[in-house]
Design a protein around this motif. Structure first.
Motif, PDB file in Angstrom:
ATOM      1  N   ILE A   1       0.838  -1.207   0.000  1.00 13.56           N
ATOM      2  CA  ILE A   1       0.000   0.000   0.000  1.00 13.56           C
ATOM      3  C   ILE A   1       0.870   1.254   0.000  1.00 13.56           C
ATOM      4  CG2 ILE A   1      -1.620   1.379   1.368  1.00 13.56           C
ATOM      5  CD1 ILE A   1      -2.858  -1.289   2.308  1.00 13.56           C
ATOM      6  N   LEU A   2       1.889   1.278   0.853  1.00 14.48           N
ATOM      7  CA  LEU A   2       2.764   2.443   0.940  1.00 14.48           C
ATOM      8  C   LEU A   2       3.506   2.684  -0.371  1.00 14.48           C
ATOM      9  CD1 LEU A   2       4.275   1.977   4.523  1.00 14.48           C
ATOM     10  CD2 LEU A   2       2.550   3.643   3.814  1.00 14.48           C
ATOM     11  N   CYS A   3       3.995   1.600  -1.008  1.00 14.28           N
ATOM     12  CA  CYS A   3       4.708   1.760  -2.281  1.00 14.28           C
ATOM     13  C   CYS A   3       3.783   2.302  -3.366  1.00 14.28           C
ATOM     14  CB  CYS A   3       5.305   0.420  -2.713  1.00 14.28           C
ATOM     15  SG  CYS A   3       6.693  -0.127  -1.707  1.00 14.28           S
ATOM     16  N   LEU A   4       2.568   1.775  -3.419  1.00 16.04           N
ATOM     17  CA  LEU A   4       1.618   2.255  -4.423  1.00 16.04           C
ATOM     18  C   LEU A   4       1.195   3.689  -4.140  1.00 16.04           C
ATOM     19  CD1 LEU A   4      -0.590  -0.923  -4.955  1.00 16.04           C
ATOM     20  CD2 LEU A   4       0.779   0.238  -6.698  1.00 16.04           C
ATOM     21  N   TRP A   5       0.983   4.013  -2.876  1.00 19.76           N
ATOM     22  CA  TRP A   5       0.608   5.380  -2.511  1.00 19.76           C
ATOM     23  C   TRP A   5       1.672   6.376  -2.976  1.00 19.76           C
ATOM     24  CZ3 TRP A   5       3.004   9.002   0.642  1.00 19.76           C
ATOM     25  CH2 TRP A   5       2.232  10.114   0.995  1.00 19.76           C
TER      26      TRP A   5
ATOM     27  N   THR B   1      -4.562   8.868   3.339  1.00 17.23           N
ATOM     28  CA  THR B   1      -3.522   9.898   3.495  1.00 17.23           C
ATOM     29  C   THR B   1      -3.147  10.075   4.956  1.00 17.23           C
ATOM     30  OG1 THR B   1      -4.285  11.064   1.517  1.00 17.23           O
ATOM     31  CG2 THR B   1      -2.954  12.323   3.087  1.00 17.23           C
ATOM     32  N   TRP B   2      -4.155  10.107   5.835  1.00 13.64           N
ATOM     33  CA  TRP B   2      -3.871  10.253   7.255  1.00 13.64           C
ATOM     34  C   TRP B   2      -3.145   9.022   7.801  1.00 13.64           C
ATOM     35  CZ3 TRP B   2      -3.559  14.416   9.997  1.00 13.64           C
ATOM     36  CH2 TRP B   2      -4.320  15.533   9.659  1.00 13.64           C
ATOM     37  N   MET B   3      -3.537   7.834   7.365  1.00 14.20           N
ATOM     38  CA  MET B   3      -2.881   6.623   7.854  1.00 14.20           C
ATOM     39  C   MET B   3      -1.438   6.542   7.375  1.00 14.20           C
ATOM     40  SD  MET B   3      -4.668   4.959   9.953  1.00 14.20           S
ATOM     41  CE  MET B   3      -3.588   3.531  10.013  1.00 14.20           C
ATOM     42  N   VAL B   4      -1.196   6.917   6.119  1.00 10.27           N
ATOM     43  CA  VAL B   4       0.180   6.933   5.614  1.00 10.27           C
ATOM     44  C   VAL B   4       0.999   7.959   6.388  1.00 10.27           C
ATOM     45  CG1 VAL B   4       1.621   7.501   3.627  1.00 10.27           C
ATOM     46  CG2 VAL B   4      -0.416   6.080   3.326  1.00 10.27           C
ATOM     47  N   SER B   5       0.404   9.115   6.677  1.00 12.38           N
ATOM     48  CA  SER B   5       1.094  10.131   7.468  1.00 12.38           C
ATOM     49  C   SER B   5       1.498   9.573   8.823  1.00 12.38           C
ATOM     50  CB  SER B   5       0.185  11.351   7.669  1.00 12.38           C
ATOM     51  OG  SER B   5      -0.203  11.917   6.448  1.00 12.38           O
ATOM     52  N   ALA B   6       0.572   8.854   9.454  1.00 12.73           N
ATOM     53  CA  ALA B   6       0.857   8.286  10.780  1.00 12.73           C
ATOM     54  C   ALA B   6       1.967   7.254  10.706  1.00 12.73           C
ATOM     55  CB  ALA B   6      -0.413   7.666  11.352  1.00 12.73           C
ATOM     56  N   VAL B   7       1.917   6.380   9.690  1.00 12.89           N
ATOM     57  CA  VAL B   7       2.945   5.349   9.543  1.00 12.89           C
ATOM     58  C   VAL B   7       4.306   5.982   9.277  1.00 12.89           C
ATOM     59  CG1 VAL B   7       3.735   3.442   8.090  1.00 12.89           C
ATOM     60  CG2 VAL B   7       1.344   3.553   8.805  1.00 12.89           C
ATOM     61  N   CYS B   8       4.336   6.958   8.362  1.00 13.03           N
ATOM     62  CA  CYS B   8       5.611   7.626   8.042  1.00 13.03           C
ATOM     63  C   CYS B   8       6.171   8.357   9.258  1.00 13.03           C
ATOM     64  CB  CYS B   8       5.422   8.598   6.883  1.00 13.03           C
ATOM     65  SG  CYS B   8       5.130   7.788   5.298  1.00 13.03           S
ATOM     66  N   ALA B   9       5.300   9.007  10.011  1.00  9.32           N
ATOM     67  CA  ALA B   9       5.750   9.718  11.209  1.00  9.32           C
ATOM     68  C   ALA B   9       6.325   8.742  12.231  1.00  9.32           C
ATOM     69  CB  ALA B   9       4.583  10.492  11.812  1.00  9.32           C
ATOM     70  N   ALA B  10       5.662   7.586  12.384  1.00  4.47           N
ATOM     71  CA  ALA B  10       6.140   6.592  13.349  1.00  4.47           C
ATOM     72  C   ALA B  10       7.492   6.024  12.923  1.00  4.47           C
ATOM     73  CB  ALA B  10       5.116   5.480  13.495  1.00  4.47           C
ATOM     74  N   VAL B  11       7.606   5.693  11.628  1.00  7.01           N
ATOM     75  CA  VAL B  11       8.865   5.131  11.130  1.00  7.01           C
ATOM     76  C   VAL B  11       9.989   6.154  11.224  1.00  7.01           C
ATOM     77  CG1 VAL B  11      10.031   4.279   9.059  1.00  7.01           C
ATOM     78  CG2 VAL B  11       7.745   3.456   9.631  1.00  7.01           C
ATOM     79  N   THR B  12       9.696   7.394  10.815  1.00  8.04           N
ATOM     80  CA  THR B  12      10.712   8.445  10.871  1.00  8.04           C
ATOM     81  C   THR B  12      11.132   8.720  12.303  1.00  8.04           C
ATOM     82  OG1 THR B  12       9.783   9.472   8.882  1.00  8.04           O
ATOM     83  CG2 THR B  12      11.233  10.825  10.246  1.00  8.04           C
ATOM     84  N   GLY B  13      10.161   8.799  13.207  1.00  7.36           N
ATOM     85  CA  GLY B  13      10.492   9.039  14.617  1.00  7.36           C
ATOM     86  C   GLY B  13      11.356   7.950  15.196  1.00  7.36           C
ATOM     87  N   THR B  14      11.049   6.702  14.853  1.00  2.63           N
ATOM     88  CA  THR B  14      11.848   5.578  15.340  1.00  2.63           C
ATOM     89  C   THR B  14      13.261   5.633  14.778  1.00  2.63           C
ATOM     90  OG1 THR B  14       9.864   4.200  15.492  1.00  2.63           O
ATOM     91  CG2 THR B  14      11.978   3.061  15.457  1.00  2.63           C
ATOM     92  N   ALA B  15      13.375   5.954  13.482  1.00  5.78           N
ATOM     93  CA  ALA B  15      14.692   6.023  12.857  1.00  5.78           C
ATOM     94  C   ALA B  15      15.540   7.141  13.460  1.00  5.78           C
ATOM     95  CB  ALA B  15      14.532   6.229  11.348  1.00  5.78           C
ATOM     96  N   VAL B  16      14.925   8.305  13.657  1.00  2.42           N
ATOM     97  CA  VAL B  16      15.665   9.432  14.244  1.00  2.42           C
ATOM     98  C   VAL B  16      16.107   9.105  15.666  1.00  2.42           C
ATOM     99  CG1 VAL B  16      15.459  11.813  15.028  1.00  2.42           C
ATOM    100  CG2 VAL B  16      14.598  11.168  12.771  1.00  2.42           C
ATOM    101  N   ALA B  17      15.216   8.481  16.438  1.00  2.00           N
ATOM    102  CA  ALA B  17      15.567   8.103  17.804  1.00  2.00           C
ATOM    103  C   ALA B  17      16.733   7.122  17.816  1.00  2.00           C
ATOM    104  CB  ALA B  17      14.355   7.499  18.511  1.00  2.00           C
ATOM    105  N   ALA B  18      16.718   6.159  16.882  1.00  2.00           N
ATOM    106  CA  ALA B  18      17.803   5.183  16.809  1.00  2.00           C
ATOM    107  C   ALA B  18      19.120   5.863  16.453  1.00  2.00           C
ATOM    108  CB  ALA B  18      17.456   4.109  15.785  1.00  2.00           C
ATOM    109  N   VAL B  19      19.070   6.803  15.496  1.00  2.00           N
ATOM    110  CA  VAL B  19      20.281   7.528  15.099  1.00  2.00           C
ATOM    111  C   VAL B  19      20.840   8.336  16.261  1.00  2.00           C
ATOM    112  CG1 VAL B  19      21.144   9.398  13.656  1.00  2.00           C
ATOM    113  CG2 VAL B  19      19.726   7.596  12.647  1.00  2.00           C
ATOM    114  N   LEU B  20      19.936   9.006  16.990  1.00  2.00           N
ATOM    115  CA  LEU B  20      20.384   9.800  18.130  1.00  2.00           C
ATOM    116  C   LEU B  20      21.024   8.936  19.208  1.00  2.00           C
ATOM    117  CD1 LEU B  20      17.401  12.313  18.455  1.00  2.00           C
ATOM    118  CD2 LEU B  20      19.702  12.759  17.571  1.00  2.00           C
TER     119      LEU B  20
END
Length: 262
Positions: free
Chosen positions: A130-134, A239-258
């Protein structure tokens, strides 16, 4: 401080580029995702074929995802083999779907066990699609999620704009199962009873396509009418669900990098 003469670290550059593209993407409605489900032998596969071939609509096939997850050597297949070794063909290591189907349709507890094995990986794989197609699909394009257990599992209903159920009379289901699969009337009714009642699916659907005819001209007209309805649906929920998923993934990635940078 990073200024105009100091390049950003690669991971931050990637993050900022993604953010800019993502924000521009979500500034307007995106993909319309329609969940398509129905009862056994109601003609769901034929409807999906018409949608793809005659209306150019992309279809995410949950059954195909399941087959990919059940290839020999996959983690799902190893767990199935541990649970039902008699359902594995010794010469090839492939799943005997008829043997497993007989077990899970006759035993509600076995259905629950198989669900615990498969539902998580299926949901994860479909969300990735779904994310790839979106990301790639033009704004307001319609995509079909063909999922036989859309309502039973429930997780993917959070992503869809609306749902379409392909239904027909129980007697026609029995007749089609006899013609298509060679089932006796008792076996056919047993398979039908093992699924969520069609009456309940009709209640949950945003649109019901009653496929009680074998006349392809009639079915083509019904499918064309359903496409008009699909294109009128809102893309806002996805759109809202993709936003939530992207925000969660990005937040996790940034936290891991930090954490790694400490």
């Amino acid at each position: 401080m990073y200024g105009p003469h100091f390049p950003l670290p690669p991971f931050l550059s990637t993050f900022f580029v993604f953010t800019i593209r993502y924000r521009s993407r979500t500034a307007f409605p995106s993909m319309i995702l329609i969940g398509l489900t129905g009862g056994i032998a109601c003609g769901k596969s034929t409807v999906c074929r018409l949608l793809a071939e005659e209306h150019g609509i992309t279809v995410i096939d949950a059954d195909l995802v399941v087959r990919e997850l059940q290839l020999p050597g996959t983690s799902c297949m190893r767990r199935i083999e541990q649970q039902w070794p008699q359902c594995i063909r010794a010469e090839t290591g492939e799943l005997d779907r008829l043997a497993l189907g007989k077990i899970i349709f006759e035993d509600p507890e076995a259905r629950k066990v198989l669900g615990r094995i498969m539902n998580g990986p299926i949901c994860y794989a479909i969300v990735k699609k779904i994310l790839c197609l979106w990301w790639r699909t033009a704004s307001d394009a319609v995509v079909i999620l063909d999922a036989p257990t859309l309502f039973e599992t429930g997780a993917l209903t959070r992503f869809i704009s609306n749902s379409l159920v392909v239904a027909c009379a129980a007697e026609r289901q029995v007749a089609r199962l006899h013609t298509r699969n060679g089932f006796s009337e008792a076996d056919a009714r047993h398979r039908i009873a093992a699924q969520m009642p069609l009456a309940r699916k009709r209640q949950l659907a945003g649109y019901v396509l009653e496929n009680d005819t074998d006349d392809m001209t009639v079915l083509r007209r019904q499918v064309a009418e359903s496409v008009v309805w699909m294109r009128s649906q809102s893309a806002r929920r996805l759109t809202w669900m993709v936003s939530a998923v992207c925000a969660a993934v990005t937040g996790t990635a940034v936290a891991a990098v930090l954490l790694l940078c400490k």
